[in-house]
Design a protein around this motif. Structure first.
Motif, PDB file in Angstrom:
ATOM      1  N   ASP A  78       0.846  -1.183   0.000  1.00 52.74           N
ATOM      2  CA  ASP A  78       0.000   0.000   0.000  1.00 52.74           C
ATOM      3  C   ASP A  78       0.888   1.243   0.000  1.00 52.74           C
ATOM      4  OD1 ASP A  78      -2.971   1.017   1.025  1.00 52.74           O
ATOM      5  OD2 ASP A  78      -1.313   2.220   1.805  1.00 52.74           O
TER       6      ASP A  78
ATOM      7  N   TYR B 161       0.409   4.275   0.912  1.00 47.20           N
ATOM      8  CA  TYR B 161       0.376   5.073   2.140  1.00 47.20           C
ATOM      9  C   TYR B 161       1.344   4.491   3.159  1.00 47.20           C
ATOM     10  CZ  TYR B 161      -1.846   7.896   5.819  1.00 47.20           C
ATOM     11  OH  TYR B 161      -2.094   8.799   6.817  1.00 47.20           O
TER      12      TYR B 161
ATOM     13  N   SER C 272       2.312   7.476  -6.552  1.00 46.78           N
ATOM     14  CA  SER C 272       1.817   8.129  -5.342  1.00 46.78           C
ATOM     15  C   SER C 272       2.836   8.262  -4.221  1.00 46.78           C
ATOM     16  CB  SER C 272       0.606   7.362  -4.789  1.00 46.78           C
ATOM     17  OG  SER C 272      -0.444   7.394  -5.724  1.00 46.78           O
TER      18      SER C 272
ATOM     19  N   ALA D 146       4.673  11.747  -3.738  1.00 50.06           N
ATOM     20  CA  ALA D 146       3.800  12.817  -3.242  1.00 50.06           C
ATOM     21  C   ALA D 146       3.470  12.607  -1.770  1.00 50.06           C
ATOM     22  CB  ALA D 146       2.505  12.862  -4.065  1.00 50.06           C
ATOM     23  N   LEU D 147       3.233  11.349  -1.404  1.00 51.64           N
ATOM     24  CA  LEU D 147       2.900  11.045  -0.008  1.00 51.64           C
ATOM     25  C   LEU D 147       4.090  11.319   0.909  1.00 51.64           C
ATOM     26  CD1 LEU D 147       0.813   7.831  -0.615  1.00 51.64           C
ATOM     27  CD2 LEU D 147       0.030   9.753   0.773  1.00 51.64           C
TER      28      LEU D 147
ATOM     29  N   GLU E 239       4.375  14.910   1.470  1.00 44.96           N
ATOM     30  CA  GLU E 239       3.324  15.354   2.385  1.00 44.96           C
ATOM     31  C   GLU E 239       3.698  15.034   3.834  1.00 44.96           C
ATOM     32  OE1 GLU E 239       0.813  17.207   1.452  1.00 44.96           O
ATOM     33  OE2 GLU E 239       0.303  17.308   3.582  1.00 44.96           O
ATOM     34  N   PHE E 240       4.165  13.805   4.058  1.00 44.02           N
ATOM     35  CA  PHE E 240       4.514  13.410   5.432  1.00 44.02           C
ATOM     36  C   PHE E 240       5.713  14.191   5.965  1.00 44.02           C
ATOM     37  CE2 PHE E 240       2.468   9.154   4.222  1.00 44.02           C
ATOM     38  CZ  PHE E 240       1.243   9.558   4.717  1.00 44.02           C
TER      39      PHE E 240
ATOM     40  N   LYS F  60      -4.365   1.266   3.807  1.00 42.20           N
ATOM     41  CA  LYS F  60      -5.656   1.891   3.520  1.00 42.20           C
ATOM     42  C   LYS F  60      -6.404   1.155   2.415  1.00 42.20           C
ATOM     43  CE  LYS F  60      -4.603   5.431   6.219  1.00 42.20           C
ATOM     44  NZ  LYS F  60      -5.269   5.594   7.511  1.00 42.20           N
ATOM     45  N   THR F  61      -5.700   0.305   1.690  1.00 45.98           N
ATOM     46  CA  THR F  61      -6.339  -0.378   0.572  1.00 45.98           C
ATOM     47  C   THR F  61      -6.252  -1.885   0.753  1.00 45.98           C
ATOM     48  OG1 THR F  61      -4.244  -0.297  -0.635  1.00 45.98           O
ATOM     49  CG2 THR F  61      -5.841   1.419  -1.141  1.00 45.98           C
TER      50      THR F  61
ATOM     51  N   LYS G 298      -4.341  21.715  -2.310  1.00 41.93           N
ATOM     52  CA  LYS G 298      -4.595  20.730  -1.254  1.00 41.93           C
ATOM     53  C   LYS G 298      -5.032  21.434   0.027  1.00 41.93           C
ATOM     54  CE  LYS G 298       0.043  20.202   0.474  1.00 41.93           C
ATOM     55  NZ  LYS G 298       1.378  19.699   0.312  1.00 41.93           N
TER      56      LYS G 298
ATOM     57  N   PRO H 151      -2.625  11.943  -4.279  1.00 39.39           N
ATOM     58  CA  PRO H 151      -1.856  11.375  -3.159  1.00 39.39           C
ATOM     59  C   PRO H 151      -1.497  12.418  -2.098  1.00 39.39           C
ATOM     60  CG  PRO H 151      -0.505  11.442  -5.155  1.00 39.39           C
ATOM     61  CD  PRO H 151      -1.892  11.831  -5.550  1.00 39.39           C
ATOM     62  N   SER H 152      -1.255  13.665  -2.513  1.00 36.93           N
ATOM     63  CA  SER H 152      -0.932  14.703  -1.525  1.00 36.93           C
ATOM     64  C   SER H 152      -2.096  14.899  -0.560  1.00 36.93           C
ATOM     65  CB  SER H 152      -0.625  16.032  -2.211  1.00 36.93           C
ATOM     66  OG  SER H 152       0.458  15.875  -3.089  1.00 36.93           O
TER      67      SER H 152
ATOM     68  N   SER I 198      -4.426  12.700   0.049  1.00 31.16           N
ATOM     69  CA  SER I 198      -4.605  11.492   0.852  1.00 31.16           C
ATOM     70  C   SER I 198      -3.664  11.516   2.051  1.00 31.16           C
ATOM     71  CB  SER I 198      -4.452  10.247  -0.030  1.00 31.16           C
ATOM     72  OG  SER I 198      -3.373   9.450   0.358  1.00 31.16           O
ATOM     73  N   GLY I 199      -2.447  12.016   1.854  1.00 31.37           N
ATOM     74  CA  GLY I 199      -1.515  12.142   2.969  1.00 31.37           C
ATOM     75  C   GLY I 199      -1.980  13.194   3.961  1.00 31.37           C
ATOM     76  N   MET I 200      -2.462  14.300   3.425  1.00 28.93           N
ATOM     77  CA  MET I 200      -2.870  15.402   4.282  1.00 28.93           C
ATOM     78  C   MET I 200      -4.090  15.024   5.122  1.00 28.93           C
ATOM     79  SD  MET I 200      -3.183  19.214   2.909  1.00 28.93           S
ATOM     80  CE  MET I 200      -3.054  20.609   3.994  1.00 28.93           C
TER      81      MET I 200
ATOM     82  N   LYS J  47      -4.964  12.001   5.802  1.00 31.12           N
ATOM     83  CA  LYS J  47      -4.679  10.707   6.422  1.00 31.12           C
ATOM     84  C   LYS J  47      -5.704   9.645   6.011  1.00 31.12           C
ATOM     85  CE  LYS J  47      -1.844  12.537   9.982  1.00 31.12           C
ATOM     86  NZ  LYS J  47      -1.261  13.316   8.872  1.00 31.12           N
ATOM     87  N   THR J  48      -5.906   9.549   4.719  1.00 38.94           N
ATOM     88  CA  THR J  48      -6.910   8.628   4.222  1.00 38.94           C
ATOM     89  C   THR J  48      -6.375   7.895   2.998  1.00 38.94           C
ATOM     90  OG1 THR J  48      -9.187   8.507   3.482  1.00 38.94           O
ATOM     91  CG2 THR J  48      -7.952  10.394   2.750  1.00 38.94           C
ATOM     92  N   GLY J  49      -7.105   6.882   2.558  1.00 37.24           N
ATOM     93  CA  GLY J  49      -6.630   6.043   1.456  1.00 37.24           C
ATOM     94  C   GLY J  49      -6.950   6.611   0.092  1.00 37.24           C
ATOM     95  N   LEU J  50      -6.274   6.045  -0.893  1.00 39.02           N
ATOM     96  CA  LEU J  50      -6.405   6.535  -2.266  1.00 39.02           C
ATOM     97  C   LEU J  50      -6.479   5.358  -3.225  1.00 39.02           C
ATOM     98  CD1 LEU J  50      -5.899   8.648  -4.641  1.00 39.02           C
ATOM     99  CD2 LEU J  50      -3.468   8.228  -4.243  1.00 39.02           C
TER     100      LEU J  50
END
Ligand SMILES: Cc1cc2nc3c(=O)[nH]c(=O)nc-3n(C[C@H](O)[C@H](O)[C@H](O)COP(=O)(O)OP(=O)(O)OC[C@H]3O[C@@H](n4cnc5c(N)ncnc54)[C@H](O)[C@@H]3O)c2cc1C
Lengths: 261, 329
Positions: free
Chosen positions: A94, A96, A127, A130-131, A134-135, A221-222, B80, B108-109, B111-113, B115-118
């Motif tokens: 996943d 995430y 993805s 980008a994730l 973000e983190f 999440k998936t 976002k 994806p940005s 989804s990270g912000m 905190k959820t799935g994509l």
């Protein structure tokens, strides 16, 4: 400048990809595994950038099982300075989860720039970069085909898009995803591969990152329900013979049968 | 209770992009299974009604208009931030957007912000037993994966362009318009300085007809043959990676794993062998014609019409036939 590259191991794109009996994964047995093709651009750009700025350091990182050490060796042979492997916790693959684990390790490091490939051949989600950005709370720019450092902490880059390109300004630190055309990845020389092979590559366990199993589960999440092979195309017609006749027939079919023109 | 579904609208050449309308189709399709309130988010700068009128004729419930200088061009940081602020206020259940270059940054940005799935790059999306479920291509389209989102909170998905149709427009406008305030983005972000529309011809991923050439074309000049044919058919010219690597064609015309995925009504492959990395980019075309000297080339096995012969003989004859038919000769 401290530069990181995130990479992953994927099957060679020439190999035949088959679904397993449970239809929940592909058959990995006997597949040749390689560095994800887009990641080669990321490694090349990191090595080039390091060479152009004295005192820089580059680190390549992967989240994967033991066999993925080989792509780290390849990266070292291409010129990366250090490599780290994070042991894959297993379970659902996943984005995430992958990104949160990678960013935990990146958070312990001092980095200015992170390069990733545009997408991975296996998952195709584009993805993780980008994730991770973000983190870590830093900017992200995808599909980069031109890269220039314009100041102490700023970049001018070209993001390729459907109809052309955007010229984008962004400050460091940031995450950049690399598209074909950015550079020509070098081939690792045999001598360098042999040398890289001897280098000790540290392995980080998930435990050492301070995650609990419950947390790791929560990052998934998936859920993959199953894999299928795309439907085959029905067999077509082979037209052979005199060019004039063959093309007449094609022309007729296109107009009358297919009605596309 | 009705669930709120948002679609994110992107523009292209100051018009609402086709992909954004296709996402509305996907939303409406899903609305057949569950009770949805479908709302579109349109962010831009110096917006006039003309800019979003098309959205009022899609039969959706509401359009949110956000007018701010940060949205003159695509700005990931501002986008976002805006959407997560709005999500806090309106609690949407689902957010859909096109999986184009911008959508693949934003989804994806977010989804990270949040905190959820994509679910990324879906070719089909549906709601089943309270879950969001999709089909998405993996291994560059050689396998399809069915995936469900297994998380709380808002669910995000990006939809692959040109799989869903553009929705039929409705004459009667029942769509509400709501203006939303945005105060501007203060964080560090990437800002567009200049937009280079390098595309000479048509974007191949939007073309209904593609005439594509490979290594067998032998030179950049010979692509004029394909351009003539494409022009007559109102189509675009594509290329294999070998032709691009030779420098005969630009990368944005490349079809395949490291190029674009196309699904035209007609794909004519000239002097292309049909390596698997090429096939995954075009094998969902409605009709495939292959012209190749080698009857055993892999492209010949998937073509609807496999023409065995020299493309330099065949193409001019085909072009001539279409030309005659055009001029009524
Ligand atoms: C990681 C990776 C990613 C890749 N991504 C892509 C991608 O996105 N897109 C892509 O296309 N490829 C991609 N490739 C490359 C792919 O493997 C092939 O090498 C490439 O598609 C071959 O291009 P081609 O068919 O034009 O050339 P060739 O394979 O050389 O084929 C040329 C064909 O032309 C025919 N021919 C020659 N002369 C004539 C004539 N006068 N008349 C008729 N026919 C003639 C020949 O019979 C032959 O079949 C990728 C490869 C890798 C490893």
């Amino acid at each position: 400048m401290n530069i990181c590259v995130l990479t992953k191991q994927v099957p060679d794109t020439d190999s035949s990809i088959r679904i397993n009996d449970l239809s929940d994964d592909i058959v990995l047995d006997g597949l040749k595994m390689i560095m994800n093709p887009y990641d080669e651009y990321a490694v090349e750009e990191a090595v080039k950038t390091c060479q152009s700025i004295p005192g820089s350091k580059s680190t390549v990182m992967t989240l994967g099982e033991g066999s993925s050490k080989s792509i780290l060796i390849t990266s070292l042979a291409m010129g990366m300075d250090e490599a780290v492997r994070i042991e894959d916790p297993g379970g659902e693959e996943d984005c995430y989860k992958t990104a949160i684990i990678l960013s935990r390790v990146l958070g312990e490091m001092d980095f200015d720039l992170i390069f990733v490939g545009k997408s991975a051949f296996d998952d195709n989600a584009s993805s993780v970069g980008a994730l991770v950005a973000e983190f870590l709370g830093v900017p992200y720019v995808s599909n980069v085909v031109k890269f220039e450092i314009t100041g102490d902490d700023s970049l001018k880059i070209h993001r390729e898009k459907e109809s052309g390109a955007d010229v984008v300004c962004v400050s460091l630190p940031c995450v950049i995803s690399c598209e074909k055309g950015l550079n020509r990845p070098r081939y690792p020389k045999l001598m360098k591969l042999m040398k890289a092979n001897k280098k000790n590559i540290p392995v980080r366990s998930i435990d050492s990152l301070g995650f609990t199993d419950v947390e790791i589960n929560g990052f998934e999440k998936t859920k993959t329900l199953g894999l299928i092979t795309p439907p085959c195309r029905p067999p077509g017609k082979m037209l052979e013979g005199e060019p004039e006749e063959v093309i007449s027939e094609l022309f007729r079919e296109l107009r009358e049968v297919v009605k596309v023109v | 209770m009705s669930q709120r579904l948002w679609t994110i609208v992107f523009t292209k050449d100051d018009k609402i992009s086709r992909e954004s309308l296709e996402v509305i189709s996907a939303a409406k399709q899903m609305g057949k299974d569950i009770d949805l309130t479908i709302e579109a988010i349109f962010a831009g700068h110096k917006i006039s009604v003309e800019d979003y009128r098309e959205l009022l004729h899609q039969g959706i419930d509401r359009v949110y208009i956000i007018d701010h200088k940060d949205f003159r061009d695509f700005n990931l940081g501002a986008m976002k931030e805006l959407i997560s602020e709005m999500a806090e206020k309106y609690s949407p259940s689902i957010i859909l957007m096109p999986a184009n270059v911008y959508g693949k940054e934003l989804a994806p940005s977010l989804s990270g912000m949040l905190k959820t799935g994509l679910l990324a790059d879906c070719i089909e999306i549906r709601h089943r037993d309270g879950f969001l479920e999709c089909t998405r291509p993996i291994y560059a389209g050689r396998i399809l994966s069915k995936v469900k989102l297994d998380c709380d909170g808002v669910k995000i998905a990006s939809i692959r362009p040109h799989v869903y149709p553009v929705p039929e427009t409705v004459d009667e406008v029942t769509t509400e318009v709501e203006i939303v305030q945005y105060n501007g983005f203060s964080g560090a972000g990437a800002v567009i300085r200049e937009i280079q529309e390098t595309l000479g011809g048509m974007d191949i991923s939007e073309a209904n007809i593609i005439v594509s050439g490979g290594k067998g074309m032998k030179s950049a000049e010979n692509f004029a043959l394909l351009e003539d044919l494409a022009r007559l058919l109102g189509g675009a010219v594509g290329a294999s990676r070998s032709a691009v690597d030779e420098g005969w064609r630009p990368h944005h015309d490349q079809v395949g794993q490291t190029g674009k995925v196309v699904m035209p009504d007609l794909y004519i492959a000239c002097g292309i062998s049909g390596a698997v990395q090429h096939l995954v980019g075009m094998n969902r075309s409605k009709c495939i014609v292959a012209i190749n000297k080698d009857p055993d080339a892999p492209i010949m096995k998937i073509a609807d019409y496999a023409i065995v012969g020299d493309l330099f003989e065949m193409i001019p004859i085909l072009t001539e036939k279409f030309r005659k038919c055009r001029t009524g000769g």
